[in-house]
Design an enzyme around this catalytic site. Structure first.
Site, PDB file in Angstrom:
ATOM      1  N   GLY A  51      10.488  14.242  27.689  1.00 56.66           N
ATOM      2  CA  GLY A  51       9.266  13.626  28.185  1.00 56.66           C
ATOM      3  C   GLY A  51       8.146  13.705  27.170  1.00 56.66           C
ATOM      4  N   GLY A  71       4.209  14.624  26.705  1.00 56.95           N
ATOM      5  CA  GLY A  71       3.119  15.357  27.322  1.00 56.95           C
ATOM      6  C   GLY A  71       1.799  15.093  26.639  1.00 56.95           C
ATOM      7  N   SER A  72       0.809  15.909  26.954  1.00 54.74           N
ATOM      8  CA  SER A  72      -0.528  15.729  26.401  1.00 54.74           C
ATOM      9  C   SER A  72      -0.559  15.965  24.904  1.00 54.74           C
ATOM     10  CB  SER A  72      -1.501  16.691  27.095  1.00 54.74           C
ATOM     11  OG  SER A  72      -1.479  16.500  28.483  1.00 54.74           O
ATOM     12  N   GLY A 129       2.363  16.034  22.758  1.00 54.31           N
ATOM     13  CA  GLY A 129       3.452  15.481  21.977  1.00 54.31           C
ATOM     14  C   GLY A 129       4.683  15.226  22.819  1.00 54.31           C
ATOM     15  N   THR A 130       5.785  14.938  22.142  1.00 50.51           N
ATOM     16  CA  THR A 130       7.050  14.614  22.804  1.00 50.51           C
ATOM     17  C   THR A 130       7.996  15.808  22.745  1.00 50.51           C
ATOM     18  OG1 THR A 130       6.799  12.306  22.142  1.00 50.51           O
ATOM     19  CG2 THR A 130       8.981  12.995  22.861  1.00 50.51           C
ATOM     20  N   ALA A 131       8.646  16.099  23.866  1.00 51.26           N
ATOM     21  CA  ALA A 131       9.584  17.224  23.940  1.00 51.26           C
ATOM     22  C   ALA A 131      11.016  16.706  23.934  1.00 51.26           C
ATOM     23  CB  ALA A 131       9.333  18.056  25.193  1.00 51.26           C
ATOM     24  N   LYS A 166       9.284  20.667  20.572  1.00 47.64           N
ATOM     25  CA  LYS A 166       8.112  19.848  20.879  1.00 47.64           C
ATOM     26  C   LYS A 166       7.515  19.351  19.576  1.00 47.64           C
ATOM     27  CE  LYS A 166       5.604  20.600  24.398  1.00 47.64           C
ATOM     28  NZ  LYS A 166       5.051  19.678  25.366  1.00 47.64           N
ATOM     29  N   ASP A 189      -4.458  22.668  30.097  1.00 51.51           N
ATOM     30  CA  ASP A 189      -3.553  21.571  30.461  1.00 51.51           C
ATOM     31  C   ASP A 189      -2.583  22.022  31.551  1.00 51.51           C
ATOM     32  OD1 ASP A 189      -2.553  18.968  30.274  1.00 51.51           O
ATOM     33  OD2 ASP A 189      -1.013  19.558  28.841  1.00 51.51           O
TER      34      ASP A 189
END
Length: 640
Positions: free
Chosen positions: A354, A356-357, A359-361, A375, A469
């Site tokens: 997914g 997120g705020s 970056g991408t995991a 991440k 967050d």
């Protein structure tokens, strides 16, 4: 004499009028009572439904609300969610309550067709019939006069079939329409409802293009309908056109032969020109690639080439804290027992978890089958020194059992990576909303998650740090469903907080206005998470008018429902299956509302929140223990 006679007649008429009015009022309330008694007599129900003539209808009957401010004192609300009703609803029972505004029969075992007299109640505004087993078709003939006052219509999770009736277009006031998880089929072009704000038609058998006025709805509103097409789903593919003499001839057939030859020459010239251009670009690309490779071999910061020989040394041999930056590019923390390097990560099979705020995991599975989460950070504004200092802090914080363990990190000019332990059960958001058909998150699990998360945030605040967050997708779960908070204190590495669709619903009002996070805003975000666990709703954004995104303000919605004294309508339908938790649910609701106070100074500190959740959980456990003891004693007495 005549005047006396006239006065007597007038007085008699006045008293007769009063008596008639009283009889009429009494008859109205009496007819409501009789309609409810007829319903109770026809539909099997548990003994706790205490409806009988010996009790006051408006003050003592379970689930009944009267409008006592009105001289007629009519029944305006019937709320019986999850009370164990079984059977079909006979006509001329609830359909007789012509002053009814709210009807909630959700989460029972009702079946059969929907009586048309209920749907056509003239004052009905809120109808909740989800999670039953109603069946049959909703034809236009069966809905001759559906209530135009309806604001919310929820028929989801039933077995209704047939086309969605065109009569629904008469609902000029409706704002919420839930028809998901039924067996409706056919097109949906009849849903011309300009007032609707939230619609869900997922998991039916609907077909055809999505109408223009519904294209701004989120994708999940339509999934599970394989024959639906158009935004926000996949584009509709044009159907095959059968040959016909009436169709115009292809353009090439109408061209003069000379022009046709010229057009062929043009096409050949274009193809040759494009081929030459592609060949030239390929040569340029290869030259640049060779230069870049030489640069990396000579000491550049390429992600793949500079490994520093991490494999030659086990992570546990590097001493405490973070490894020497000059020795390796992948820096391991002390408690990391894995042995891999950056090249292993780059070669591993990856799966996007997914965005997120920050970056991408990705889930990366290494050659030895070890799974980690990588991440990939974006828009990091911190310098290398600031980044490394923050990583040391995060590494120490994450030694707490309720934080996701940070195993290693990588820093270069072009790439910043964080390597976390992979959490097998996903996130709180995932188990709450990922699969609506198999949510099954019981009360004890939700309290366990709330307790652990509150401890993590309280610990973070005790160190004078801010998370910035907090949201359900950042609360990850172990195999035993213990919560672990992720993305800890990363906000300092980035620009001021951005408001994305997945974060703005959790952001405190002052964060949206000033773009500054604080411990008080963390408390607000956690309060939203509690509301999410209590209601089962997501504080995400919905597409709105004029391409603006209208936020589902979960705290505001809960306040509005509680203000109307509809507290039972707030809670997630899944929670209504569990017995003897009402008191704890209400206490958690009150705590959550305190956390989401608009004034930051009015919110409790996180230490107090964690303590109050512990108190509620102890009360819950003691009541459960008492209940088990009582059941055991009763069983023992029976056996004796």
């Amino acid at each position: 004499m005549n005047s006396s006679h006239t006065a007597f007649v007038a007085a008699s008429f006045f008293f007769l009028l009063l008596a008639a009015t009283a009889v009429l009022v009494s008859a109205d309330l009496a007819s409501d009572e009789q309609a409810l008694l007829n319903f109770a007599a026809s539909v099997p129900h548990p003994p706790k439904l205490n409806w009988n003539k010996n009790l006051s209808l408006c003050s003592s009957w379970i689930g009944i609300t009267c409008d006592e401010s009105n001289p007629t004192s009519r029944v305006v609300a019937v709320r019986l969610p999850g009370v164990g009703l079984y059977g079909s609803i006979p006509p001329a029972t609830l359909g007789k309550l012509d002053a009814l505004k709210v009807l909630s029969l959700r989460s029972n075992s009702l079946f059969g067709t929907l009586p048309s007299d209920i749907l056509s109640l003239p004052s009905l505004e809120y109808l909740y019939l989800q999670h039953n087993n109603f069946s049959g078709e909703l034809t236009t003939n069966s809905l001759p006069s559906i209530s135009k006052q309806l604001v919310v219509l929820d028929l989801s999770y039933n077995s209704l079939s047939g086309n969605i009736p065109s009569g629904l277009r008469n609902l000029s006031q409706i704002t919420v329409l839930y028809l998901q998880n039924n067996s409706f089929d056919g097109p949906i072009d009849s849903l011309d409802l300009p007032s609707v704000k939230v619609v869900n038609l997922s998991y039916n058998n609907l077909s055809g293009p999505i109408p223009e006025h519904l294209k701004k709805s989120p994708e999940y509103s339509f999934i599970g309908n394989s024959l639906l097409c158009g935004p926000p789903l996949n584009a509709c593919s044009g159907g095959a056109i059968s040959p016909s003499s009436n169709l115009p001839r292809p353009l090439t057939e109408n061209l003069h032969p000379v022009r046709r030859r010229q057009s062929k020459a043009y096409i050949i010239a274009i193809v040759v020109g494009c081929s030459v251009a592609v060949l030239f670009l390929g040569i340029v690309f290869l030259v640049c690639l060779v230069k870049k490779t030489k640069k990396e071999e000579g000491g550049g910061e390429g992600v793949r080439t500079q490994m520093g020989g991490v494999n030659s040394k086990k992570p546990q041999d590097f001493g405490s804290g973070v490894q020497d930056p000059e020795k390796n590019k992948l820096f391991f923390f002390e408690r990391c027992n894995h042995n891999f390097d950056l090249e292993d990560l780059l070669k591993a099979s990856a799966e996007v978890l997914g965005k997120g705020s920050f970056g991408t995991a990705y889930k990366a599975v290494l050659e030895d089958t070890t799974a980690v989460v990588v991440k990939r950070l974006r828009e990091v504004v911190a310098s290398k020194k600031e980044f490394e200092q923050q990583m040391e802090i995060v590494g120490k914080i994450n030694q707490h059992s309720n934080f996701v363990p940070l195993l290693a990190y990588y820093y270069s000019k072009d790439e910043k990576l964080l390597v976390y332990k992979y959490m097998t059960k996903g996130s709180l958001f995932g188990i709450m909303h990922g699969n609506r058909g198999d949510r099954g998150v019981d009360w004890e699990t939700r309290m366990k998650i709330a307790t652990g998360t509150s401890k993590a945030i309280s610990y973070l605040h005790s160190l004078k740090f801010v998370h910035g967050d907090i949201k359900s997708s950042n609360i990850l779960l172990t195999e035993d469903l213990e919560p672990c908070l992720s993305d800890t204190s990363l906000v300092t590495l980035f620009n001021l907080p951005t408001h994305t669709p997945r974060t703005i619903g959790y952001n405190a009002p002052e964060v949206i206005e000033t773009r500054r996070v604080s411990q008080r805003s963390d408390v607000y975000s956690f309060g939203v998470v509690i509301l999410e666990m209590l209601t089962g709703k997501t504080p995400l954004t919905q597409p709105g008018l004029e391409d603006e995104r209208v936020v589902i303000d979960l705290p505001r919605w809960v306040r509005s429902v509680v203000r109307e004294e509809w507290t039972a309508e707030v809670f997630d339908v899944e929670l209504l299956k569990f017995q003897n938790i009402e008191e704890e649910m209400v206490q958690m609701l009150q705590l959550a509302l305190a956390c989401v106070a608009r004034n930051p100074e009015s919110r409790p500190k996180m230490e107090e929140v964690a303590r109050m959740i512990e108190d509620v959980r102890r009360l819950d456990q003691s009541q459960q223990l008492q209940q088990n003891r009582t059941s055991s004693e009763a069983t023992s007495n029976v056996s004796e």
